[in-house]
Design a protein around this motif. Structure first.
Motif: not given
Length: 127
Positions: A1-8
Motif C-alpha cells: 500500500m505504501k509503495d502505491n502511494l509513492k508511485v502516485k
C-alpha cells in the motif's frame, strides 16, 4: 500500500513537471506572437513573458513540500533550457526562475495567513 502511494506521488510530480514545460513552451510562443503583433511592447518591456509556467509552480507551492517544488522548478528550467536556448539565455532564464521561486516561497512563508495566491504569483512574475 505504501509503495502505491509513492508511485502516485512520483507520478503527480512528473505530471506537474511536464505541464510546467508545456506551459513554458506556450508562454514562449504567445509572448513572441504578442511582441510581433504589437512591437511597441518590446521597446517598453524587452524580453517580456506572460509567466504562464508560474501557474504550476504556485500550485506546487501550495500542495507539496519545498523539496518537491524545487525539483519541479529545476526540471522545468533544465528541460526548457536544453530544448529552447543557448548557454547564456539558459543561465539568465535559470537564474530568473530561481529568483522568482525563492521570492514566492519566502513570501508565502512570511505571510502564512495571507491567502491571496494571485498576489504571490504576481510577486514571482515581478521578480
Amino acid at each position: 500500500m505504501k509503495d502505491n502511494l509513492k508511485v502516485k506521488h512520483i507520478t503527480f510530480i512528473s505530471l506537474m513537471c511536464a505541464l510546467a514545460c508545456i506551459f513554458s513552451l506556450l508562454d514562449r510562443y504567445l509572448s513572441t506572437a504578442i511582441l510581433t503583433i504589437i512591437p511597441i511592447i518590446s521597446i517598453i518591456i524587452p524580453y517580456m513573458k506572460l509567466g504562464i509556467a508560474n501557474i504550476i509552480i504556485v500550485i506546487m507551492l501550495y500542495t507539496t513540500s519545498f523539496k518537491e517544488t524545487l525539483i519541479t522548478v529545476l526540471v522545468k528550467s533544465i528541460l526548457t533550457g536544453l530544448i529552447f536556448s543557448i548557454l547564456t539565455t539558459f543561465l539568465i532564464g535559470f537564474l530568473g526562475t530561481m529568483l522568482s521561486f525563492f521570492g514566492m516561497y519566502l513570501l508565502k512563508q512570511t505571510l502564512k495567513d495571507f491567502k491571496y495566491i494571485m498576489f504571490i504569483s504576481m510577486i514571482g512574475g515581478f521578480l
